[in-house]
Design a protein around this motif. Sequence first.
Motif, short mmCIF file in Angstrom:
data_model
loop_
_atom_site.label_atom_id
_atom_site.label_comp_id
_atom_site.label_asym_id
_atom_site.label_seq_id
_atom_site.Cartn_x
_atom_site.Cartn_y
_atom_site.Cartn_z
N THR A 24 -70.91 41.11 -18.79
CA THR A 24 -69.69 41.92 -18.71
C THR A 24 -68.48 41.05 -18.41
N HIS A 25 -68.63 40.10 -17.48
CA HIS A 25 -67.51 39.20 -17.16
C HIS A 25 -67.15 38.31 -18.36
N SER A 79 -77.17 51.48 -11.04
CA SER A 79 -77.53 50.16 -11.54
C SER A 79 -79.01 49.89 -11.29
N ASN A 90 -72.51 48.20 -13.97
CA ASN A 90 -71.64 47.30 -14.73
C ASN A 90 -70.95 47.99 -15.89
N TYR A 129 -79.63 43.06 -13.35
CA TYR A 129 -78.29 43.43 -12.90
C TYR A 129 -77.34 42.24 -13.00
N ARG A 150 -74.06 41.76 -15.36
CA ARG A 150 -72.76 41.48 -14.76
C ARG A 150 -72.13 40.25 -15.38
N ASP A 151 -72.93 39.19 -15.60
CA ASP A 151 -72.40 37.98 -16.23
C ASP A 151 -71.94 38.27 -17.65
#
Length: 270
Positions: free
Chosen positions: A246-247, A161, A86, A239, A243-244
């Motif tokens: 980062t979004h 990752s 990520n 992970y 990712r959440d």
Amino acid sequence: MSGVSLATATRNDPKEAATKPTKPLDKQEQTMIGSVMGSLRVIELQLVAFIMVFSASGLVPLLDLLFPAFASVYILVLARFAFPSNGRFSSGPQEIFQGTKFFRLYVIVGTTVGLFLPLAYVLGGFARGDDHAVRSATPHLFLLSFQILTENIISGLSLFSPPVRALVPLLYTVRRIFVIIDWIQDVWLNKTLSANAQVKDIGWHWFGRILAAVNLVYFSTNLFGFLIPGFLPRAFEKYLEERDETHMKMAEDKRSAAGNKPQSTDKKAD
């Protein structure tokens, strides 16, 4: 070895340190345990170099020689296409699993059972001229050395990752269980003692048998009791959380950029 390079936290989290006070005794215990684990990793890496040279003498079957190459390529493919990083690890990768004191003891026991004692068994087989013992245990040591080396390499790279890092011990452990089963068959079914065997020969014979059985029990427990139900889900959870985050960060940046755009001041003349 059982995921220790990827699972246990050897450095403190700054946020946790700021919000949760640590008792002096606990901090001293953590420092001592971290020192032991660090020394253990240095010893492991030294033994890896020795075992890899030692195992290149034709004692490892072709399938086991090719497995590290297959595993490395597969790990790189997963890191590139299936579970890309990520990009959140700007200060280095974080640990997947917060190991407790009991877990670190469990890892030390596993390193002794899986690495030190089999190495002593193989060296003893060389000294005694027991080629059967050497050939039986060497494939396990060869695969374990590559697992340790791979874990230590990818644990310091942000390219991989958490799911990819967690799959390394899982892949190698699954393969090594089959190798250990072959080892057990060699020492329990295919090796017999002569009628005039001495006491030391009987002790050596049973040492190999018990060592192979203990390795099967430990790594089967490690696979089905820790890696699959605990370590792998924690890696995917971490992970997905990253990712959440980062979004969300990208969405906030887009909204900020849209809000800071200069508005046109040109007006149509009346």
